[in-house]
Design an enzyme around this catalytic site. Structure first.
Site, PDB file in Angstrom:
ATOM      1  N   LYS A   1     101.673  -0.303  53.042  1.00 17.16           N
ATOM      2  CA  LYS A   1     102.485   0.323  51.990  1.00 17.16           C
ATOM      3  C   LYS A   1     102.627   1.814  52.309  1.00 17.16           C
ATOM      4  O   LYS A   1     101.636   2.551  52.313  1.00 17.16           O
ATOM      5  CB  LYS A   1     101.821   0.178  50.613  1.00 17.16           C
ATOM      6  CG  LYS A   1     101.504  -1.278  50.186  1.00 17.16           C
ATOM      7  CD  LYS A   1     100.096  -1.632  50.453  1.00 17.16           C
ATOM      8  CE  LYS A   1      99.602  -2.892  49.754  1.00 17.16           C
ATOM      9  NZ  LYS A   1     100.427  -4.046  49.730  1.00 17.16           N
TER      10      LYS A   1
ATOM     11  N   ASP B   1     111.994  12.673  54.342  1.00 15.42           N
ATOM     12  CA  ASP B   1     112.369  13.901  55.065  1.00 15.42           C
ATOM     13  C   ASP B   1     111.316  14.329  56.089  1.00 15.42           C
ATOM     14  O   ASP B   1     111.180  15.527  56.397  1.00 15.42           O
ATOM     15  CB  ASP B   1     112.646  15.039  54.079  1.00 15.42           C
ATOM     16  CG  ASP B   1     113.936  14.804  53.294  1.00 15.42           C
ATOM     17  OD1 ASP B   1     114.688  13.880  53.654  1.00 15.42           O
ATOM     18  OD2 ASP B   1     114.170  15.532  52.314  1.00 15.42           O
TER      19      ASP B   1
ATOM     20  N   HIS C   1      94.894  -3.646  41.009  1.00 15.71           N
ATOM     21  CA  HIS C   1      95.330  -3.803  42.391  1.00 15.71           C
ATOM     22  C   HIS C   1      94.813  -2.639  43.233  1.00 15.71           C
ATOM     23  O   HIS C   1      95.156  -2.511  44.405  1.00 15.71           O
ATOM     24  CB  HIS C   1      96.867  -3.868  42.429  1.00 15.71           C
ATOM     25  CG  HIS C   1      97.435  -4.405  43.690  1.00 15.71           C
ATOM     26  ND1 HIS C   1      98.222  -3.654  44.537  1.00 15.71           N
ATOM     27  CD2 HIS C   1      97.334  -5.632  44.276  1.00 15.71           C
ATOM     28  CE1 HIS C   1      98.594  -4.385  45.568  1.00 15.71           C
ATOM     29  NE2 HIS C   1      98.063  -5.579  45.449  1.00 15.71           N
TER      30      HIS C   1
ATOM     31  N   LYS D   1      92.425  -0.347  45.504  1.00 13.32           N
ATOM     32  CA  LYS D   1      91.453  -0.575  46.577  1.00 13.32           C
ATOM     33  C   LYS D   1      90.742   0.745  46.839  1.00 13.32           C
ATOM     34  O   LYS D   1      91.297   1.637  47.484  1.00 13.32           O
ATOM     35  CB  LYS D   1      92.133  -1.058  47.862  1.00 13.32           C
ATOM     36  CG  LYS D   1      92.655  -2.485  47.793  1.00 13.32           C
ATOM     37  CD  LYS D   1      94.081  -2.552  47.362  1.00 13.32           C
ATOM     38  CE  LYS D   1      94.617  -3.986  47.490  1.00 13.32           C
ATOM     39  NZ  LYS D   1      95.976  -4.104  46.954  1.00 13.32           N
TER      40      LYS D   1
ATOM     41  N   HIS E   1     101.604  -5.956  55.596  1.00 15.79           N
ATOM     42  CA  HIS E   1     100.996  -5.637  54.304  1.00 15.79           C
ATOM     43  C   HIS E   1     100.821  -4.137  54.084  1.00 15.79           C
ATOM     44  O   HIS E   1     100.244  -3.697  53.092  1.00 15.79           O
ATOM     45  CB  HIS E   1      99.636  -6.341  54.187  1.00 15.79           C
ATOM     46  CG  HIS E   1      99.175  -6.551  52.788  1.00 15.79           C
ATOM     47  ND1 HIS E   1      98.196  -5.785  52.191  1.00 15.79           N
ATOM     48  CD2 HIS E   1      99.575  -7.451  51.848  1.00 15.79           C
ATOM     49  CE1 HIS E   1      98.002  -6.199  50.954  1.00 15.79           C
ATOM     50  NE2 HIS E   1      98.815  -7.199  50.716  1.00 15.79           N
TER      51      HIS E   1
ATOM     52  N   ASP F   1      78.863   8.447  48.284  1.00  8.48           N
ATOM     53  CA  ASP F   1      78.226   9.734  47.996  1.00  8.48           C
ATOM     54  C   ASP F   1      79.207  10.759  47.432  1.00  8.48           C
ATOM     55  O   ASP F   1      78.921  11.969  47.460  1.00  8.48           O
ATOM     56  CB  ASP F   1      77.549  10.296  49.247  1.00  8.48           C
ATOM     57  CG  ASP F   1      76.305   9.510  49.635  1.00  8.48           C
ATOM     58  OD1 ASP F   1      75.759   8.806  48.763  1.00  8.48           O
ATOM     59  OD2 ASP F   1      75.886   9.594  50.801  1.00  8.48           O
TER      60      ASP F   1
END
Length: 428
Positions: free
Chosen positions: A348, A353, A169, A171, A346, A176
């Protein structure tokens, strides 16, 4: 003596076959790994050096100084930045993704990667075999013919069905060895635009420069070695990285094969260390019982907790049902839950704090905790946390808050779906 008939043989064969199938399913889809389930008596805050040392010890890599992190909001910002990094690459491009579907943006990425490969850049592409099943195979031919190396991660065959439940999952895009990207975006037209309607999703992705990019590269290298049996090495992949900013960051990976508890551990320790606030943004909010208790214990300490998740435009009714079933105790304890209205949410993000942030590919659900291979980046920086909290507040302004009474008054058919869906909670 009992006579053996064809019928009894058939029944026996059917029973054995059924048992074998059930055994395979249980072995493939149930996780038997021991899980952390003892109370965390954390007496330090996220702002103390001990918190940093704890996560370095538990999650693996150390924190690096001198990084810059640029949040990219929705496809209008995400895709131009990623494509620019690809088109400017001179030596290497490493690209790993779960989702690669058909559509205009899929064509654009394939053409950009192929163009670099034709011009001598080493291009390596790792596609999840399940997440990229909707991809046009002609795009793979285009990239391979140009000189790129394309691998499918954990291709599923009849003899290795256990792979079906353990996907990458992650990404990752690293150009370079100097600029890296991670977050939640997939290569699909649903991510285009600016979350302006239900057909264009709300997403946040991130561009990184500085020493933490080497840790992102290591995440790709880990999976590439598994898929291709090749070690990536050399200056083109791991150049000396100079400071690019003021942010302290740690990029780490979780793996189902190596025990996927690291993502869950991150959430547990972070919430247990919270003294003031916890903000959780995730499309799939499915805390297990121990995480649920950890959130409730934080509320007892006076920690303000807010959760922003998908609303009516979610892409999984089952996941949403399992999630909703868990809201009662949280709402009753004063946790504020918001459903994003315009489209699929979508993004995340975890903000603790107003100074500690975790971003990346991981959702707040069992699939990320137990089964998927994920990558997240942890950041301790008040200015960056303020920027992420500002985005959180903007998304809240487009959301509907759920009250405890509203939760109690939900229709009976929703409760039935929640009950049925909860029987497969470990899979969502």
């Amino acid at each position: 003596m009992r006579r053996i008939t064809r019928a009894s043989i058939a029944v026996g064969f059917f029973t054995v076959t059924l048992t074998l199938i059930a055994t395979i399913l249980v072995l493939n889809y149930v996780n038997f790994s021991p899980r952390i389930n003892r109370p965390l008596d954390t007496d330090f805050s996220v702002n103390e050096p001990l918190f940093i040392r704890t996560l370095e010890s538990l999650l693996g890599p150390g924190f690096t100084e001198g990084n810059s992190v640029t949040p990219l909001r929705n496809g209008d910002e995400i895709f131009p930045a990623m494509l620019s990094a690809i088109r400017q690459a001179e030596y290497t491009i490493n690209f790993e993704t779960f989702v690669y579907w058909t559509g205009s943006i899929a064509d654009i990425f394939a053409e950009a990667l192929a163009e670099r490969a034709r011009n001598g850049v080493q291009v390596r592409i790792l596609l999840d075999a399940v997440g990229s099943s909707r991809m046009d195979e002609a795009l793979i031919d285009l990239m391979v013919d140009a000189g790129a190396v394309v691998e499918r991660f954990r291709t599923v065959r009849w003899y290795n069905m256990d792979r079906l439940n353990h996907r990458t999952h992650r990404k990752l895009l690293i150009a370079d060895g100097k600029v890296g990207f991670t977050g939640g975006v997939g290569i699909g037209d649903e991510w285009l635009g600016d979350a302006q309607d239900e057909n264009h999703w709300r997403e946040t992705h991130f561009e990184f420069r500085g020493p933490v990019v080497a840790q992102l590269q290591a995440g790709f290298a880990d999976h590439w070695m598994m898929a291709r049996q090749e070690i990536i090495q050399g200056y083109e992949f791991f150049p000396k990285l100079k400071p690019e900013g003021e942010i302290m960051a740690q990029a780490f990976n979780s793996s189902a094969e190596g025990g996927a508890e690291s993502i869950r551990t991150l959430f547990l320790v972070s919430i247990a260390a919270a003294k003031e606030t916890v903000y959780i943004g995730t499309p799939y909010f499915v805390p297990d019982d121990f995480l649920l208790d950890t959130l409730l214990e934080a509320r007892l300490r006076g920690v303000e907790i807010e959760v922003l998740t998908q609303g009516e435009h979610g892409d999984s009714a089952i996941t949403q049902a399992v999630s909703t079933a868990k809201w009662g105790d949280l709402l009753k304890a004063g946790v504020r839950i918001y459903k994003f209205d315009p489209t699929l949410y979508h993004t995340k993000v975890l903000i603790v704090d107003e100074r500690w942030v975790s971003i990346g590919s991981a959702n707040f659900d069992n699939r990320s905790f137990l089964f998927n291979d994920e990558n997240n980046v942890n950041i301790l920086n008040r200015e960056f946390a303020a920027e992420m909290l500002s985005q959180f507040e903007k998304d809240k302004a487009r959301s509907s808050e759920v009250s405890f009474q509203e939760w109690l008054d939900r229709p009976w058919y929703e409760r039935v779906l929640e009950w049925v869906s909860s029987t497969i909670e470990s899979q969502v």
